[in-house]
Design an enzyme around this catalytic site. Structure first.
Site, PDB file in Angstrom:
ATOM      1  N   LYS A  76       0.841  -1.204   0.000  1.00 38.21           N
ATOM      2  CA  LYS A  76       0.000   0.000   0.000  1.00 38.21           C
ATOM      3  C   LYS A  76       0.878   1.257   0.000  1.00 38.21           C
ATOM      4  CE  LYS A  76      -3.801   1.998   2.790  1.00 38.21           C
ATOM      5  NZ  LYS A  76      -4.697   1.772   3.949  1.00 38.21           N
ATOM      6  N   SER A 151      -9.732   1.894   3.064  1.00 34.54           N
ATOM      7  CA  SER A 151      -8.873   2.650   2.192  1.00 34.54           C
ATOM      8  C   SER A 151      -7.897   1.806   1.372  1.00 34.54           C
ATOM      9  CB  SER A 151      -8.071   3.641   3.035  1.00 34.54           C
ATOM     10  OG  SER A 151      -7.251   2.963   3.954  1.00 34.54           O
ATOM     11  N   SER A 175      -9.935  -0.734   7.132  1.00 37.00           N
ATOM     12  CA  SER A 175      -9.396  -0.575   5.777  1.00 37.00           C
ATOM     13  C   SER A 175      -8.772  -1.802   5.142  1.00 37.00           C
ATOM     14  CB  SER A 175      -8.361   0.542   5.762  1.00 37.00           C
ATOM     15  OG  SER A 175      -9.013   1.768   5.685  1.00 37.00           O
TER      16      SER A 175
HETATM   17  N1  GLN Z   1     -13.018   3.941   6.528  1.00 42.29           N
HETATM   18  C1  GLN Z   1     -12.349   4.249   7.760  1.00 42.29           C
HETATM   19  C2  GLN Z   1     -11.901   5.677   7.777  1.00 42.29           C
HETATM   20  O1  GLN Z   1     -12.102   6.345   6.805  1.00 42.29           O
HETATM   21  C3  GLN Z   1     -11.224   3.297   7.990  1.00 42.29           C
HETATM   22  C4  GLN Z   1      -9.977   3.749   7.387  1.00 42.29           C
HETATM   23  C5  GLN Z   1      -8.822   2.880   7.728  1.00 42.29           C
HETATM   24  O2  GLN Z   1      -8.973   1.839   8.337  1.00 42.29           O
HETATM   25  N2  GLN Z   1      -7.639   3.361   7.369  1.00 42.29           N
HETATM   26  O3  GLN Z   1     -11.364   6.144   8.744  1.00 42.29           O
END
Ligand code: GLN
Length: 475
Positions: A76, A151, A175
């Protein structure tokens, strides 16, 4: 190449000398090119991965290869890799080149995994659809009009579309698990502190965990045993022993499983997901496991707690991006103050700015106690409740997400609707316990459904073994 579904199969072929690492990398590079429109990779390390493959082939011939020889991994765009760009999918880190390698990536390389490229994601890990990326959106390979989740959307699609054997993502509030559910792959978030965060570009430091995407539980467990464990560069990384997780996958005992009434009865839950989840619970009962419904009255408080604490931490973490030290600096500035202001205004995307402002607000002197301190107290309650439950039960089962992958644009104008996507994943994040998403059938549009399994802290071995058993039921 489609025949290599997992590393287990790659390894068998390598052992029988039916293939070699150069061929494997060549096939993945070919796949990446054919499916470039999915936009999963933002950079492909074509030459270096082929060179590395050649070196590893030589090591294999000498019988000196590491245990991940033949595994091809994407990372990532928030994980530092020396000499390579890392942008956190943000314009503010345009041109930033890492000066060191994150511990997780370093440990993969030490065991002869091949790093094939850098994967798209939401900016600084903030998002649930991969629509907040300076590199553009990632398409779900199952239905290209739908989001891959976020994400870590690029990391999920790279595995889904067979562009690499496995990938690393990060999970702060879901995410890894949510995109895994949306793409039909396995996504594991370990206990907080199980994997070093050294070299990971921070979003919310008391939640951030590196996680793993793979096609099989065994591959996932194998990567975990390589990258987990204490690291002198990250003082928050745990010193608790790690185990050879991939060799502990046999599950024989009768499990005590809890499911949360409020998740199953949530009005936000898509009916097919409810059906599939209840089906697994029934199957478990039939197999003689103890399955019990329990109440989780704190469900409604999880998301506000998560969003107060993570935005607070993000506002602090992201203050370092000011045009002085890293990446982008606005060319339109005329003095020091305008340099800071314009760099941050032009460099950050909408969602990131929204969170910095929200986080700054909840940390401000007049509101600190009302929001930040209170949310910390609620976090403690949620953590204690979850841990107590996991004293009485071996596992908690719940859907990974309230819905399957939605269409592009469906939630982009409504941040709260987007935040609701995290409803079922944030409990494990707020509590710091490990959780995994495994595929559990499909909805009427053919989109994958995810089943989430939570275990108590540092019970990764038990979590993998039970998930491995569950994948046989859900198949
Ligand atoms: N969707 C969640 C957020 O926007 C989780 C993001 C993540 O785990 N990095 O914070």
């Amino acid at each position: 190449m489609e025949r290599f579904i997992s590393f287990e199969e790659i390894k068998k072929s390598l052992d029988k000398k039916e293939t070699d690492c150069q061929t494997i990398v060549g096939h993945y590079l070919q796949n990446i090119q054919t499916k470039a429109h999915l936009n999963a990779f933002v950079e492909v390390y074509e030459q270096s991965s082929l060179e590395k493959a050649k070196q590893i082939d030589e090591k294999i011939a000498l019988g000196k290869a590491g245990k991940l020889a033949g595994m091809v991994i994407g990372i990532k765009d928030v994980l530092c890799y020396e000499g390579h760009e890392s942008n956190a999918s943000s314009a503010i880190l345009k041109g930033f080149e890492a000066q060191f390698t994150s511990t997780a990536v370093q440990r993969l390389i030490q065991e002869d995994a091949i790093i094939i490229g850098r994967l798209n994601c939401d900016e600084f890990g903030m998002g649930s659809s991969n629509e907040n990326s300076v590199h553009g959106k990632v398409l779900n390979a199952q239905d290209e009009s739908r989001v891959p989740g976020g994400s870590s959307g690029g990391s999920a699609v790279a595995v889904q579309a067979n562009l690499c054997t496995a990938s690393l993502g990060t999970d702060t509030g879901g995410s890894v698990r949510q995109p895994a559910a949306f793409t039909g792959v396995i996504g594991m978030k370990p206990t907080y502190s199980r994997i070093s965060r050294w070299g990971l570009i921070a979003y919310a430091s008391s939640f951030d965990t590196i996680g793993i995407f793979s096609k099989s539980v065994k591959d996932n467990a194998l990567i975990m045993e390589v990258i987990a464990g204490h690291d002198e560069f990250d003082n928050t990384s745990s010193r608790k022993p790690i185990f050879p997780y991939s060799q502990l996958l046999h599950f024989e005992k009768k499990a005590k499983v809890a499911y949360l009434k409020e998740t199953i009865e949530s009005p936000a839950l898509q009916p097919e997901i409810k059906e599939q989840t209840l089906k697994v619970l029934d199957q478990l009962r039939e197999e003689g496991h103890e399955v019990e419904e329990v109440s989780f009255p704190l469900l409604d408080y999880i998301l506000p707690t998560y969003y107060i604490l993570t935005t607070a931490e993000a506002s602090s973490n992201l203050s370092r991006f000011d045009g002085v030290k890293y990446g982008y600096r606005s060319p339109n500035a005329h003095n020091l103050e305008s340099m800071y202001k314009l760099t941050r205004t032009e460099g950050f995307g909408e969602e990131v700015k929204r969170r910095i402002m929200l986080g700054t607000f909840v940390l401000s002197a007049s509101y600190y106690d009302a929001y930040f301190t209170k949310a910390q107290k609620v976090r403690r309650l949620i953590k204690e409740y979850t841990e107590n439950l996991l004293q009485d039960f071996d596992y908690i089962l719940l859907p990974t997400t309230p819905s399957t992958a939605f269409k592009f644009g469906e939630h982009s104008d409504d941040p709260v609707a987007m935040y609701l996507e995290d409803l079922f994943t944030v409990q494990a994040s707020v509590s710091g316990v490990p959780a995994i998403s495994i595929p559990n059938g499909r909805d009427k549009n053919g989109m994958p459904i995810g089943l989430q399994v939570i275990a108590n802290s540092f019970k990764e071995a038990e979590l993998y073994a039970f998930s491995n058993y569950l994948t046989q039921l859900t198949d």
